[in-house]
Design a protein around this motif. Structure first.
Motif, PDB file in Angstrom:
ATOM      1  N   LEU A  80     -69.699  62.839  13.436  1.00  0.00           N
ATOM      2  CA  LEU A  80     -68.720  63.100  13.022  1.00  0.00           C
ATOM      3  C   LEU A  80     -67.923  61.795  13.508  1.00  0.00           C
ATOM      4  O   LEU A  80     -67.479  61.872  14.025  1.00  0.00           O
ATOM      5  N   SER A  81     -67.001  61.273  12.269  1.00  0.00           N
ATOM      6  CA  SER A  81     -66.206  60.270  12.005  1.00  0.00           C
ATOM      7  C   SER A  81     -64.902  60.506  11.402  1.00  0.00           C
ATOM      8  O   SER A  81     -64.739  61.331  10.652  1.00  0.00           O
ATOM      9  N   LEU A  82     -63.631  60.227  12.788  1.00  0.00           N
ATOM     10  CA  LEU A  82     -62.492  60.741  12.569  1.00  0.00           C
ATOM     11  C   LEU A  82     -61.250  59.692  11.918  1.00  0.00           C
ATOM     12  O   LEU A  82     -60.970  58.837  13.203  1.00  0.00           O
ATOM     13  N   ASP A  83     -60.334  60.407  11.206  1.00  0.00           N
ATOM     14  CA  ASP A  83     -59.558  59.312  10.979  1.00  0.00           C
ATOM     15  C   ASP A  83     -58.244  60.657  11.673  1.00  0.00           C
ATOM     16  O   ASP A  83     -58.582  61.844  11.825  1.00  0.00           O
ATOM     17  N   HIS A  84     -56.985  59.911  12.205  1.00  0.00           N
ATOM     18  CA  HIS A  84     -55.942  60.724  12.527  1.00  0.00           C
ATOM     19  C   HIS A  84     -55.264  60.840  12.122  1.00  0.00           C
ATOM     20  O   HIS A  84     -54.961  62.691  11.648  1.00  0.00           O
ATOM     21  N   ASP A  85     -54.405  60.594  10.462  1.00  0.00           N
ATOM     22  CA  ASP A  85     -53.291  60.260   9.645  1.00  0.00           C
ATOM     23  C   ASP A  85     -54.066  60.937   8.348  1.00  0.00           C
ATOM     24  O   ASP A  85     -54.801  60.554   7.167  1.00  0.00           O
ATOM     25  N   LEU A  86     -53.378  62.564   8.297  1.00  0.00           N
ATOM     26  CA  LEU A  86     -54.110  63.094   7.189  1.00  0.00           C
ATOM     27  C   LEU A  86     -53.455  63.417   6.255  1.00  0.00           C
ATOM     28  O   LEU A  86     -53.125  64.646   5.008  1.00  0.00           O
ATOM     29  N   GLY A  87     -51.882  62.983   5.761  1.00  0.00           N
ATOM     30  CA  GLY A  87     -51.093  62.570   4.980  1.00  0.00           C
ATOM     31  C   GLY A  87     -49.995  63.699   5.275  1.00  0.00           C
ATOM     32  O   GLY A  87     -49.803  64.043   5.863  1.00  0.00           O
ATOM     33  N   GLU A  88     -49.403  64.175   4.026  1.00  0.00           N
ATOM     34  CA  GLU A  88     -47.850  64.902   3.699  1.00  0.00           C
ATOM     35  C   GLU A  88     -48.413  65.435   3.172  1.00  0.00           C
ATOM     36  O   GLU A  88     -48.857  65.506   1.573  1.00  0.00           O
ATOM     37  N   ASP A  89     -47.590  66.897   2.802  1.00  0.00           N
ATOM     38  CA  ASP A  89     -47.228  68.198   2.238  1.00  0.00           C
ATOM     39  C   ASP A  89     -46.477  67.476   1.078  1.00  0.00           C
ATOM     40  O   ASP A  89     -45.681  66.525   1.307  1.00  0.00           O
ATOM     41  N   GLU A  90     -46.096  68.500  -0.100  1.00  0.00           N
ATOM     42  CA  GLU A  90     -45.219  67.954  -1.280  1.00  0.00           C
ATOM     43  C   GLU A  90     -43.375  67.527  -0.239  1.00  0.00           C
ATOM     44  O   GLU A  90     -42.822  67.004  -1.698  1.00  0.00           O
ATOM     45  N   HIS A  91     -43.500  68.781   0.310  1.00  0.00           N
ATOM     46  CA  HIS A  91     -41.733  68.112   0.763  1.00  0.00           C
ATOM     47  C   HIS A  91     -41.868  67.315   2.566  1.00  0.00           C
ATOM     48  O   HIS A  91     -40.920  66.705   3.032  1.00  0.00           O
ATOM     49  N   GLY A  92     -42.938  66.122   2.061  1.00  0.00           N
ATOM     50  CA  GLY A  92     -42.781  65.537   3.220  1.00  0.00           C
ATOM     51  C   GLY A  92     -42.977  65.820   4.968  1.00  0.00           C
ATOM     52  O   GLY A  92     -43.457  64.702   5.551  1.00  0.00           O
ATOM     53  N   ASN A  93     -43.381  66.665   4.606  1.00  0.00           N
ATOM     54  CA  ASN A  93     -44.184  67.760   6.104  1.00  0.00           C
ATOM     55  C   ASN A  93     -45.684  66.842   6.542  1.00  0.00           C
ATOM     56  O   ASN A  93     -46.193  67.109   6.132  1.00  0.00           O
ATOM     57  N   GLU A  94     -45.675  66.306   7.903  1.00  0.00           N
ATOM     58  CA  GLU A  94     -46.960  66.351   7.615  1.00  0.00           C
ATOM     59  C   GLU A  94     -48.264  67.025   8.180  1.00  0.00           C
ATOM     60  O   GLU A  94     -47.544  68.161   8.426  1.00  0.00           O
ATOM     61  N   LEU A  95     -49.580  66.699   7.571  1.00  0.00           N
ATOM     62  CA  LEU A  95     -50.304  67.710   7.561  1.00  0.00           C
ATOM     63  C   LEU A  95     -51.356  68.532   8.398  1.00  0.00           C
ATOM     64  O   LEU A  95     -51.239  66.945   9.592  1.00  0.00           O
ATOM     65  N   PRO A  96     -51.799  69.404   8.904  1.00  0.00           N
ATOM     66  CA  PRO A  96     -52.628  69.195  10.397  1.00  0.00           C
ATOM     67  C   PRO A  96     -53.542  67.305  10.374  1.00  0.00           C
ATOM     68  O   PRO A  96     -53.974  67.051   9.310  1.00  0.00           O
ATOM     69  N   ASN A  97     -53.680  67.049  11.287  1.00  0.00           N
ATOM     70  CA  ASN A  97     -54.247  65.641  11.203  1.00  0.00           C
ATOM     71  C   ASN A  97     -55.222  65.846  12.596  1.00  0.00           C
ATOM     72  O   ASN A  97     -55.962  66.812  12.655  1.00  0.00           O
ATOM     73  N   GLY A  98     -56.199  63.942  12.216  1.00  0.00           N
ATOM     74  CA  GLY A  98     -57.203  64.145  13.029  1.00  0.00           C
ATOM     75  C   GLY A  98     -57.291  64.768  14.356  1.00  0.00           C
ATOM     76  O   GLY A  98     -58.173  65.267  15.222  1.00  0.00           O
TER      77      GLY A  98
END
Length: 124
Positions: free
Chosen positions: A44-62
């Protein structure tokens, strides 16, 4: 896409970067959860930051996935952290180690503070 998981045991969680050779990419927390429900994962290889939704809210991250992994006693033989986010990397690493010490995840899982692959983004 999930049919491909039957062939793979190496999972790469990242929202934007290119999938390294030999891995299957999942782009979201939810896809990562689904992959673990359907298949054994060796690496398993993981990133932390997984982007934002259409309202600029952080999506669940790594880090959210690491907590899910630990709370549910999931298993991968080796875990690598390929994120460029130093705080996120430290949080994920320390949480995984603490979960091992407390018996939430298997003690023989190898956890690495660094990437096994070269991070690449082609924009495709």
């Amino acid at each position: 896409m999930l049919d491909l998981f039957k062939l793979a045991q190496s999972l790469y969680l990242h929202d934007l970067r290119d999938c390294p050779e030999g891995f299957i990419v999942v782009r979201t927390f939810e896809e990562a959860v689904q992959a673990f429900k359907e298949n054994p994962i060796n690496l398993l290889s993981l990133d932390h930051d997984l982007g934002e939704d259409e309202h600029g809210n952080e999506l669940p991250n790594g880090y959210d996935f690491v907590k899910y992994f630990c709370e549910n006693g999931l298993r991968a033989n080796k875990i690598f952290l390929h994120t460029d986010n130093p705080v996120g990397r430290k949080n994920m690493y320390e949480t995984l180690l603490a979960a091992q010490r407390r018996g939430f995840i298997d003690a023989d899982i190898e956890i690495f503070h660094y990437s096994i692959t070269r991070n690449k983004y082609s924009g495709d």
